[in-house]
Design an enzyme around this catalytic site. Sequence first.
Site, PDB file in Angstrom:
ATOM      1  N   THR A 287       0.890  -1.176  -0.078  1.00 54.92           N
ATOM      2  CA  THR A 287      -0.200  -0.041  -0.018  1.00 54.92           C
ATOM      3  C   THR A 287       0.905   1.333   0.005  1.00 54.92           C
ATOM      4  O   THR A 287       0.961   2.249  -0.854  1.00 54.92           O
ATOM      5  CB  THR A 287      -0.908   0.001   1.467  1.00 54.92           C
ATOM      6  OG1 THR A 287      -1.794  -1.266   1.303  1.00 54.92           O
ATOM      7  CG2 THR A 287      -1.662   1.242   1.144  1.00 54.92           C
TER       8      THR A 287
ATOM      9  N   GLY B 152       5.710  -8.100   1.044  1.00 55.10           N
ATOM     10  CA  GLY B 152       6.333  -9.533   1.814  1.00 55.10           C
ATOM     11  C   GLY B 152       5.384 -10.533   2.062  1.00 55.10           C
ATOM     12  O   GLY B 152       5.680 -11.654   1.924  1.00 55.10           O
ATOM     13  N   HIS B 153       4.014  -9.990   2.615  1.00 54.27           N
ATOM     14  CA  HIS B 153       3.137 -11.127   3.023  1.00 54.27           C
ATOM     15  C   HIS B 153       2.335 -12.061   2.022  1.00 54.27           C
ATOM     16  O   HIS B 153       1.976 -12.869   2.425  1.00 54.27           O
ATOM     17  CB  HIS B 153       2.293 -10.433   4.173  1.00 54.27           C
ATOM     18  CG  HIS B 153       1.211  -9.636   3.552  1.00 54.27           C
ATOM     19  ND1 HIS B 153       0.066 -10.061   3.698  1.00 54.27           N
ATOM     20  CD2 HIS B 153       1.281  -8.492   3.051  1.00 54.27           C
ATOM     21  CE1 HIS B 153      -0.845  -9.135   3.208  1.00 54.27           C
ATOM     22  NE2 HIS B 153      -0.258  -7.936   2.870  1.00 54.27           N
TER      23      HIS B 153
ATOM     24  N   THR C  67      13.680   4.661  10.841  1.00 53.93           N
ATOM     25  CA  THR C  67      14.579   3.442  11.288  1.00 53.93           C
ATOM     26  C   THR C  67      13.932   2.136  10.526  1.00 53.93           C
ATOM     27  O   THR C  67      12.766   2.236  10.578  1.00 53.93           O
ATOM     28  CB  THR C  67      14.565   3.305  12.736  1.00 53.93           C
ATOM     29  OG1 THR C  67      15.258   4.725  13.390  1.00 53.93           O
ATOM     30  CG2 THR C  67      15.766   1.952  13.179  1.00 53.93           C
TER      31      THR C  67
ATOM     32  N   CYS D 191      -9.425  -6.825   1.361  1.00 51.38           N
ATOM     33  CA  CYS D 191      -9.470  -5.431   1.962  1.00 51.38           C
ATOM     34  C   CYS D 191     -10.880  -5.213   1.905  1.00 51.38           C
ATOM     35  O   CYS D 191     -11.453  -4.300   2.486  1.00 51.38           O
ATOM     36  CB  CYS D 191      -8.676  -4.484   1.203  1.00 51.38           C
ATOM     37  SG  CYS D 191      -7.090  -5.046   0.707  1.00 51.38           S
TER      38      CYS D 191
HETATM   39  C1  LIG Z   1      -2.688  -6.025  -6.028  1.00 42.60           C
HETATM   40  C2  LIG Z   1      -2.135  -5.484  -4.674  1.00 42.60           C
HETATM   41  N1  LIG Z   1      -1.520  -4.292  -4.488  1.00 42.60           N
HETATM   42  C3  LIG Z   1      -1.330  -3.840  -3.032  1.00 42.60           C
HETATM   43  C4  LIG Z   1      -1.701  -4.716  -1.843  1.00 42.60           C
HETATM   44  C5  LIG Z   1      -1.369  -3.911  -0.655  1.00 42.60           C
HETATM   45  O1  LIG Z   1      -0.225  -4.697  -0.071  1.00 42.60           O
HETATM   46  P1  LIG Z   1      -0.114  -4.647   1.356  1.00 42.60           P
HETATM   47  O2  LIG Z   1      -1.059  -5.703   2.086  1.00 42.60           O
HETATM   48  O3  LIG Z   1       1.438  -4.986   1.723  1.00 42.60           O
HETATM   49  O4  LIG Z   1      -0.298  -3.280   2.120  1.00 42.60           O
HETATM   50  C6  LIG Z   1      -2.317  -5.945  -2.081  1.00 42.60           C
HETATM   51  C7  LIG Z   1      -2.951  -6.697  -1.005  1.00 42.60           C
HETATM   52  O5  LIG Z   1      -3.729  -7.317  -1.034  1.00 42.60           O
HETATM   53  C8  LIG Z   1      -2.622  -6.365  -3.383  1.00 42.60           C
HETATM   54  O6  LIG Z   1      -3.214  -7.599  -3.698  1.00 42.60           O
END
Ligand SMILES: Cc1ncc(COP(=O)(O)O)c(C=O)c1O
Length: 398
Positions: A72, A200-201, A237, A325
Amino acid sequence: MQRIYLDHSATTPVRPEVAEIMMEYMTNKFGNPSSVHSFGREAKEALENARSQVAALIKAQPEEITFTSGGTEADNLAIIGTALKYADKGKHIITSAVEHHAVLHACEHLEKMGFDLTVLPVDEYGIVRMDDLRQAIRDDTILITIMHANNEVGSIQPVAEIGRLAKEKGILFHTDAVQSLGKIPVDVEEMNADLLTGSGHKIYGPKGIGFLYIRKGVHLSPLVFGGAQEKKIRPGTENMPGIVGLGKAVELAGQEMDSEMPRMTQLRDKLIKGILERIPDVRLNGHPTLRVPTNVNVSFEYVEGESLLLSLDMKGIAASSGSACTSGSLDPSHVLLAMGICKEVAHGSVRMTLGRDNTGEQIDYVLDVLPEIVQRLRDMSPLYQKSRKECEGCTRTK
Ligand SMILES: Cc1ncc(COP(=O)(O)O)c(C=O)c1O
């Protein structure tokens, strides 16, 4: 009861190898990379090693990688950072209707600040048409931001062509590669990407860490201000456990991609084929082949997606509807609507995303229980009853 996780596009478990190195940087090697003493130097070395690991996977140079708090933030930095830096050159930005909200909402924020936004439509598979893009480009276009692979339906955009066109026109090109990284090859040179987001996740690394690739020579305005870390583009940091964890996750993903890609594709196609063969009135969402190897997204007519998810959960199967989300809301997915799918059918859509822990036996189990669940929910649906009545007397069988 066995538990089957089919929501790897929402998040993935941290791999033991990743957790192990993270623990090391939370305990023994806890130094601040800005410190001059040996603790600091040890951390600094690990920071730069992780940067090289990330750069290697996407064929970039280490100094082109900036660590962020996740996908994000990297999307926001790419889009808002470009807009603020290059506003003198132009105020027009192009994106697509199927982007993640981290991109769409950042663009909409800029619109409120006086920038001009073009949101490109997509075809029935969720893919941007090059002609639409060509027509949308203006003299004052400063940025094209179009994702690599879609998080909901897995469709892969023609990023190499988009990047080529952007380069030809002297426009910066950003792509969100959160859902493609580690699953299919991501090469910033082939894509002609100036900016690229990763997280990362989604690749068995930790949450709260990501990166933005910034091509050498491209300059962004920072969105946060503080110290000199990350060349002042992203001060604060460094999240060392997250960064070394991301580095390890990326390294392992790169090593295993050649073997995992065909295995995932096989499992994906087995699941899609099984669903389409065993259950009537189902449609596959997204492109049949131009999709990431891990994504299955289907709409079951006359079924409410949330009820289906709960029934699957009771059988130990974790899937999702829409993106992680937005699944808290009952609004139909903006991605499916942009693909021309009606609200009712969009509501009956379910995303199952595969990962390294899934097996063929698990897919067999899903294919065994899914038809019964769908039939039970349809039997309770007034819409389904009505559709059957309408068909009485005609030869069409429901
Ligand atoms: C295509 C895409 N962009 C951005 C994100 C956001 O990543 P983060 O969860 O690391 O903020 C996601 C997470 O679902 C995603 O699927």
